[in-house]
Write a protein that holds these residues in place. Structure first.
Motif, PDB file in Angstrom:
ATOM      1  N   ALA A  20       0.829  -1.201   0.000  1.00  0.00           N
ATOM      2  CA  ALA A  20       0.000   0.000   0.000  1.00  0.00           C
ATOM      3  C   ALA A  20       0.857   1.241   0.000  1.00  0.00           C
ATOM      4  N   VAL A  21       1.943   1.213   0.781  1.00  0.00           N
ATOM      5  CA  VAL A  21       2.834   2.371   0.828  1.00  0.00           C
ATOM      6  C   VAL A  21       3.528   2.561  -0.503  1.00  0.00           C
ATOM      7  N   LEU A  70      -2.251   6.792   9.031  1.00  0.00           N
ATOM      8  CA  LEU A  70      -2.906   6.582  10.323  1.00  0.00           C
ATOM      9  C   LEU A  70      -2.299   5.344  10.970  1.00  0.00           C
ATOM     10  N   ASP A  71      -1.862   5.485  12.200  1.00  0.00           N
ATOM     11  CA  ASP A  71      -1.139   4.423  12.889  1.00  0.00           C
ATOM     12  C   ASP A  71      -1.940   3.943  14.096  1.00  0.00           C
ATOM     13  N   PRO A  72      -2.853   2.950  13.899  1.00  0.00           N
ATOM     14  CA  PRO A  72      -3.621   2.419  15.031  1.00  0.00           C
ATOM     15  C   PRO A  72      -2.726   1.592  15.951  1.00  0.00           C
ATOM     16  N   GLY A  73      -2.636   1.973  17.198  1.00  0.00           N
ATOM     17  CA  GLY A  73      -1.708   1.335  18.124  1.00  0.00           C
ATOM     18  C   GLY A  73      -1.977  -0.139  18.353  1.00  0.00           C
ATOM     19  N   HIS A  74      -0.847  -0.910  18.552  1.00  0.00           N
ATOM     20  CA  HIS A  74      -0.902  -2.321  18.919  1.00  0.00           C
ATOM     21  C   HIS A  74      -1.452  -3.179  17.772  1.00  0.00           C
ATOM     22  N   PHE A 115     -10.042  -0.708  19.805  1.00  0.00           N
ATOM     23  CA  PHE A 115     -10.440   0.706  19.727  1.00  0.00           C
ATOM     24  C   PHE A 115      -9.657   1.443  18.658  1.00  0.00           C
ATOM     25  N   THR A 116      -8.336   1.290  18.675  1.00  0.00           N
ATOM     26  CA  THR A 116      -7.513   2.062  17.749  1.00  0.00           C
ATOM     27  C   THR A 116      -7.784   1.666  16.298  1.00  0.00           C
ATOM     28  N   TRP A 117      -7.985   0.361  16.049  1.00  0.00           N
ATOM     29  CA  TRP A 117      -8.265  -0.075  14.687  1.00  0.00           C
ATOM     30  C   TRP A 117      -9.607   0.466  14.203  1.00  0.00           C
ATOM     31  N   ASP A 118     -10.625   0.376  15.048  1.00  0.00           N
ATOM     32  CA  ASP A 118     -11.958   0.856  14.682  1.00  0.00           C
ATOM     33  C   ASP A 118     -11.923   2.345  14.337  1.00  0.00           C
ATOM     34  N   THR A 136      -3.364   2.974   6.499  1.00  0.00           N
ATOM     35  CA  THR A 136      -3.080   2.578   7.872  1.00  0.00           C
ATOM     36  C   THR A 136      -1.783   1.777   7.911  1.00  0.00           C
ATOM     37  N   THR A 137      -1.133   1.773   9.064  1.00  0.00           N
ATOM     38  CA  THR A 137       0.140   1.061   9.206  1.00  0.00           C
ATOM     39  C   THR A 137      -0.038  -0.435   9.396  1.00  0.00           C
ATOM     40  N   ARG A 138      -1.251  -0.898   9.626  1.00  0.00           N
ATOM     41  CA  ARG A 138      -1.520  -2.337   9.658  1.00  0.00           C
ATOM     42  C   ARG A 138      -2.814  -2.604   8.902  1.00  0.00           C
ATOM     43  N   PRO A 139      -2.961  -3.776   8.278  1.00  0.00           N
ATOM     44  CA  PRO A 139      -4.103  -4.018   7.406  1.00  0.00           C
ATOM     45  C   PRO A 139      -5.364  -4.484   8.108  1.00  0.00           C
TER      46      PRO A 139
END
Length: 279
Positions: A20-21, A70-74, A115-118, A136-139
């Motif tokens: 994606a990046v 956007l970097d959703p934690g964990h 929470f962070t992913w949502d 996002t930093t994770r899929p």
């Protein structure tokens, strides 16, 4: 949640995220895994031909649209892979930290990673609908990591106009509640200086304008300059980390774990990013 003395977290970058990046060129105690979040879908099931869908907006956005990471934690799989997330990685300023952590949770067991992913997906889709190239930093919320240094690298390689790391805190201090926004200080490069401070203020102002209260236990007036967060230290793009609230506070935890509350946070973060980009 990213608050001393708890280290930041993450593990390997997946091929999907790196892909994606390529197309576009910060916590508390361990949380017990809980049911997967009811996040919006990554793309609209109605397809690219439906006006107003995220897929349609992505297809129509101009090639020179700004990139927001956007970097959703964990991540949802972190707790099951302690060796992987505990391995040391560069954290900037000559330090190392564990690759990632499991994050915190509410007293009822709703985990920070959910929470962070949502919230990140809600913000991503809203930004795409406004013509922003948001990734996002994770899929998903079922993997491991990525590591904190890799998360920073994703924003750097994307040439992001803004990087927003999304978290929720896990303080057990009595009465601790409220949001705070962290940015790198002292800055290590030009992007960590005025641009990152401006992004942090935009997030603070939007959250406060949406009715959220600045933290009463950390930082000042909703802002927290930090030198210990790897994702901020290693960024060469304007970056800020928002701790949306304290999951360990019963009242605030109820807001963080509710779909209505998560939409309120997502709306505020979206408006902050758009304001920062001047859109």
């Amino acid at each position: 949640m990213l608050r001393p003395p708890h280290p930041r977290r993450t593990a390997r970058v997946t091929g999907a995220v790196l892909a994606a990046v390529a197309t576009l060129a910060a916590c508390g105690s361990a949380a017990t895994p809980a049911p997967m979040p009811t996040a919006p879908p990554a793309t609209s099931s109605s397809g690219p031909g439906v006006p107003g869908s995220p897929a349609a907006a992505a297809a129509s956005r101009p090639a020179n649209a700004p990139v927001v990471v956007l970097d959703p934690g964990h991540d949802g799989g972190n707790a099951a892979h302690p060796a992987e997330i505990n391995r040391p990685v560069p954290a900037g300023r000559g330090e190392t930290k564990p690759c990632n952590t499991t994050g915190t949770s509410t007293a009822a067991g709703y985990p920070e990673h959910a929470f962070t992913w949502d919230v990140a997906v809600r913000v991503r889709d809203a930004l795409i609908a406004r013509g922003v190239r948001a990734v996002t930093t994770r899929p998903d919320d079922a993997g491991v990591g990525p590591c904190v240094n890799d998360r920073a690298a994703i924003g750097n390689r994307a040439g992001a106009a803004a990087v927003v790391s999304i978290h929720a805190d896990g303080s057990d201090a009595a009465g601790a509640r409220g949001f705070h926004v962290a940015y790198a200080a002292p800055p290590l490069n030009d992007a960590q200086g005025a641009p990152s401070a401006a992004l942090a203020r935009a997030l603070r102002d939007a959250l406060r304008g949406a009715g959220f209260t600045p933290a009463n236990y950390i930082g000042a007036d909703g802002l927290a300059p930090r030198a210990d967060l790897a994702g901020l230290n290693l960024s060469t793009r304007p970056a800020a980390l928002v701790e949306c609230g304290n999951m360990r506070d019963a009242r605030e935890g109820a807001v963080l774990s509710s779909p209505v509350g998560r939409q309120r946070y997502a709306d505020a973060i979206t408006m902050a990013v758009l304001a920062y980009l001047g859109r």
